[in-house]
Design an enzyme around this catalytic site. Structure first.
Site, PDB file in Angstrom:
ATOM      1  N   ASN A   1     -10.335  -0.984   0.121  1.00 38.42           N
ATOM      2  CA  ASN A   1      -8.882  -0.815   0.218  1.00 38.42           C
ATOM      3  C   ASN A   1      -8.251  -1.314  -1.088  1.00 38.42           C
ATOM      4  OD1 ASN A   1      -6.146  -1.195   0.689  1.00 38.42           O
ATOM      5  ND2 ASN A   1      -6.418  -1.975   2.774  1.00 38.42           N
TER       6      ASN A   1
ATOM      7  N   CYS B   1       0.819  -1.221   0.000  1.00 35.59           N
ATOM      8  CA  CYS B   1       0.000   0.000   0.000  1.00 35.59           C
ATOM      9  C   CYS B   1       0.855   1.274   0.000  1.00 35.59           C
ATOM     10  CB  CYS B   1      -0.927  -0.010   1.200  1.00 35.59           C
ATOM     11  SG  CYS B   1      -1.754  -1.587   1.415  1.00 35.59           S
TER      12      CYS B   1
ATOM     13  N   HIS C   1      -3.558   6.449   3.023  1.00 36.88           N
ATOM     14  CA  HIS C   1      -4.008   5.189   2.438  1.00 36.88           C
ATOM     15  C   HIS C   1      -5.385   4.849   3.000  1.00 36.88           C
ATOM     16  CE1 HIS C   1      -4.387   1.115   1.296  1.00 36.88           C
ATOM     17  NE2 HIS C   1      -4.010   0.600   2.440  1.00 36.88           N
TER      18      HIS C   1
HETATM   19  O1  UT7 Z   1      -3.889  -2.050   3.502  1.00 39.53           O
HETATM   20  C1  UT7 Z   1      -3.115  -2.639   4.455  1.00 39.53           C
HETATM   21  C2  UT7 Z   1      -3.373  -2.050   5.783  1.00 39.53           C
HETATM   22  N1  UT7 Z   1      -4.493  -2.725   6.400  1.00 39.53           N
HETATM   23  C3  UT7 Z   1      -5.130  -2.174   7.419  1.00 39.53           C
HETATM   24  O2  UT7 Z   1      -4.806  -1.079   7.794  1.00 39.53           O
HETATM   25  C4  UT7 Z   1      -6.186  -2.966   8.124  1.00 39.53           C
HETATM   26  C5  UT7 Z   1      -6.122  -2.692   9.598  1.00 39.53           C
HETATM   27  N2  UT7 Z   1      -7.105  -3.457  10.388  1.00 39.53           N
HETATM   28  C6  UT7 Z   1      -8.436  -3.170  10.321  1.00 39.53           C
HETATM   29  O3  UT7 Z   1      -8.859  -2.289   9.590  1.00 39.53           O
HETATM   30  C7  UT7 Z   1      -9.357  -3.916  11.256  1.00 39.53           C
HETATM   31  O4  UT7 Z   1      -8.595  -4.644  12.199  1.00 39.53           O
HETATM   32  C8  UT7 Z   1     -10.318  -4.902  10.516  1.00 39.53           C
HETATM   33  C9  UT7 Z   1     -11.348  -4.109   9.722  1.00 39.53           C
HETATM   34  C10 UT7 Z   1      -9.536  -5.799   9.588  1.00 39.53           C
HETATM   35  C11 UT7 Z   1     -11.088  -5.751  11.519  1.00 39.53           C
HETATM   36  O5  UT7 Z   1     -11.790  -4.917  12.435  1.00 39.53           O
HETATM   37  P1  UT7 Z   1     -11.687  -5.202  14.000  1.00 39.53           P
HETATM   38  O6  UT7 Z   1     -12.530  -4.196  14.671  1.00 39.53           O
HETATM   39  O7  UT7 Z   1     -10.224  -5.211  14.360  1.00 39.53           O
HETATM   40  O8  UT7 Z   1     -12.367  -6.620  14.130  1.00 39.53           O
HETATM   41  P2  UT7 Z   1     -11.750  -7.958  14.750  1.00 39.53           P
HETATM   42  O9  UT7 Z   1     -10.766  -8.554  13.805  1.00 39.53           O
HETATM   43  O10 UT7 Z   1     -11.323  -7.692  16.146  1.00 39.53           O
HETATM   44  O11 UT7 Z   1     -13.033  -8.867  14.785  1.00 39.53           O
HETATM   45  C12 UT7 Z   1     -14.136  -8.566  15.651  1.00 39.53           C
HETATM   46  C13 UT7 Z   1     -15.223  -9.595  15.442  1.00 39.53           C
HETATM   47  C14 UT7 Z   1     -14.716 -11.030  15.496  1.00 39.53           C
HETATM   48  O12 UT7 Z   1     -15.734 -11.808  16.104  1.00 39.53           O
HETATM   49  P3  UT7 Z   1     -15.648 -12.212  17.669  1.00 39.53           P
HETATM   50  O13 UT7 Z   1     -14.373 -12.971  17.812  1.00 39.53           O
HETATM   51  O14 UT7 Z   1     -15.652 -10.921  18.412  1.00 39.53           O
HETATM   52  O15 UT7 Z   1     -16.882 -13.030  17.857  1.00 39.53           O
HETATM   53  C15 UT7 Z   1     -14.597 -11.441  14.063  1.00 39.53           C
HETATM   54  O16 UT7 Z   1     -14.733 -12.816  13.857  1.00 39.53           O
HETATM   55  O17 UT7 Z   1     -15.776  -9.440  14.152  1.00 39.53           O
HETATM   56  C16 UT7 Z   1     -15.752 -10.697  13.460  1.00 39.53           C
HETATM   57  N3  UT7 Z   1     -15.609 -10.440  12.042  1.00 39.53           N
HETATM   58  C17 UT7 Z   1     -16.644 -10.213  11.235  1.00 39.53           C
HETATM   59  N4  UT7 Z   1     -17.964 -10.199  11.470  1.00 39.53           N
HETATM   60  C18 UT7 Z   1     -18.776  -9.930  10.420  1.00 39.53           C
HETATM   61  C19 UT7 Z   1     -14.451 -10.322  11.319  1.00 39.53           C
HETATM   62  N5  UT7 Z   1     -14.741 -10.036  10.042  1.00 39.53           N
HETATM   63  C20 UT7 Z   1     -16.094  -9.966   9.968  1.00 39.53           C
HETATM   64  C21 UT7 Z   1     -16.995  -9.688   8.924  1.00 39.53           C
HETATM   65  N6  UT7 Z   1     -18.313  -9.670   9.197  1.00 39.53           N
HETATM   66  N7  UT7 Z   1     -16.579  -9.414   7.673  1.00 39.53           N
END
Ligand code: UT7
Length: 318
Positions: A269, A114, A239
């Site tokens: 993204n 990125c 980004h």
């Molecule tokens: O371009 C490269 C740079 N990339 C980035 O900058 C990405 C940085 N990271 C992020 O933007 C975020 O961490 C994400 C958007 C990827 C994820 O968001 P989060 O708030 O960190 O969610 P999480 O991974 O902590 O997941 C929270 C919950 C989990 O469920 P439990 O364990 O709490 O029951 C996941 O399984 O959300 C669940 N989950 C989803 N639920 C519905 C993860 N993906 C999804 C989904 N739909 N698509």
């Protein structure tokens, strides 16, 4: 070394719009989760007759036309991508051929995920200064849809395909600064497209923490190098990975939210393409005008990061 300024921009997206509701039919997710956690509402995926090279060529052609230059004027051609169609010929070689750029110029790809477009600007600046050429064409282009595991809801809702491009030109402009960095790690992994199914994986929370610390650090370094702060910038382009990352940075730096552009709602993204797509939108919508100062920050796979303070000197809104 002389500085560079932006003298033309362009962008291209594929024809297929994929909404959050479309993805909710494939994996266990919802528009509500994706919108509130990321700010993304839709993204573009390539259809059968579209590919990374076709997007790159279209965006590069538009940037060249926008600059008012002819193909013979371009002295360096760089494409930033992690999802090119071939290992070789590179995406940049295909752009060189299809746009009819000269043969006696370097054309090559950069992989800095990125951050790639901003790496490209700084590499091109060095090459322009070293070769006596004046203009470089830089493209950020991704077809991430072909690298994604469409059964993994934690990644397949995040990314999209697209391309952005800019022409940069050596000038006597006094203001310019850049910062580039690397912290090698496996937080974001993707195998190249090939016979085996590729699986793009990401440790989202680790990358989130990395992003929210590296953007303020980049902004601090750019301010120190340029002697200019956020208040001196007309627009800041980060980004476009997640709206919450940008909002966190705005709160932490007590910055003016209106200066930080966001368009991840429409594109998702797009990795190396995200900064130049945002740049072109701002220019074409008249929100960036000739003479404006921009701060741009990229971060992502590698892990890598990059920033630039650069003047927009294009003709579009003259
Ligand atoms: O371009 C490269 C740079 N990339 C980035 O900058 C990405 C940085 N990271 C992020 O933007 C975020 O961490 C994400 C958007 C990827 C994820 O968001 P989060 O708030 O960190 O969610 P999480 O991974 O902590 O997941 C929270 C919950 C989990 O469920 P439990 O364990 O709490 O029951 C996941 O399984 O959300 C669940 N989950 C989803 N639920 C519905 C993860 N993906 C999804 C989904 N739909 N698509």
């Amino acid at each position: 070394m002389k500085n560079v300024e932006i003298t033309g921009t362009g962008r291209a997206v594929p024809s297929m719009v994929v909404t959050n509701d479309d993805l909710a039919k494939i994996v266990d997710t919802s528009d509500e989760w994706i919108s509130t956690r990321t700010g993304i509402k839709q993204r573009f995926f390539c259809d059968k007759d579209e590919c990374a090279n076709s997007l790159a060529i279209e965006a590069a052609g538009k940037a060249l036309k926008d600059s008012g230059l002819s193909p013979e004027d371009i002295g360096v051609c760089i494409c930033a991508t992690v999802s090119g169609d071939f290992a070789t010929p590179s995406m940049a070689c295909m752009v060189q051929r299809h746009l009819g750029l000269r043969e006696n110029i370097p054309s090559f790809d950069i992989n800095a995920a990125c951050s790639g477009f901003l790496y490209g600007i700084e590499v091109a600046r060095g090459l322009l200064n070293g070769t006596g050429e004046k203009h470089a064409l830089i493209v950020g282009c991704e077809q991430l849809s072909k690298l994604m595991d469409m059964t993994d809801r934690s990644t397949c809702v995040l990314f999209g395909d697209g391309a952005g491009a800019a022409v940069i030109t050596l000038s006597d402009e006094k203001v310019y600064a850049s910062t580039l960095g690397t912290r090698g790690g496996y937080e974001i992994m993707a195998y190249g497209a090939g016979p085996k199914p590729s699986k793009l994986t990401m440790q989202g929370q680790d990358v989130f923490k990395f992003a929210t610390s590296i953007i303020p650090r980049c902004i601090g370094e750019l301010s120190e190098k340029s002697g200019l702060g956020l208040d001196d910038m007309d627009k800041v382009i980060c980004h476009q990975a997640n709206e919450r990352i940008i909002d966190f940075v705005i709160r932490r730096l007590k910055a003016d939210p209106d200066k930080f552009y966001k368009n991840m709602d429409r594109y998702g993204n797009t990795s190396a393409a995200s900064v130049p797509i945002a740049l072109d939108e701002l220019v074409k919508e008249g929100d960036v005008k000739r003479g404006d100062l921009l701060m741009m920050v990229g971060f992502g796979g590698g892990l890598t990061w990059a920033g630039a303070v650069i003047r927009y000197a294009g003709r579009s809104t003259e």
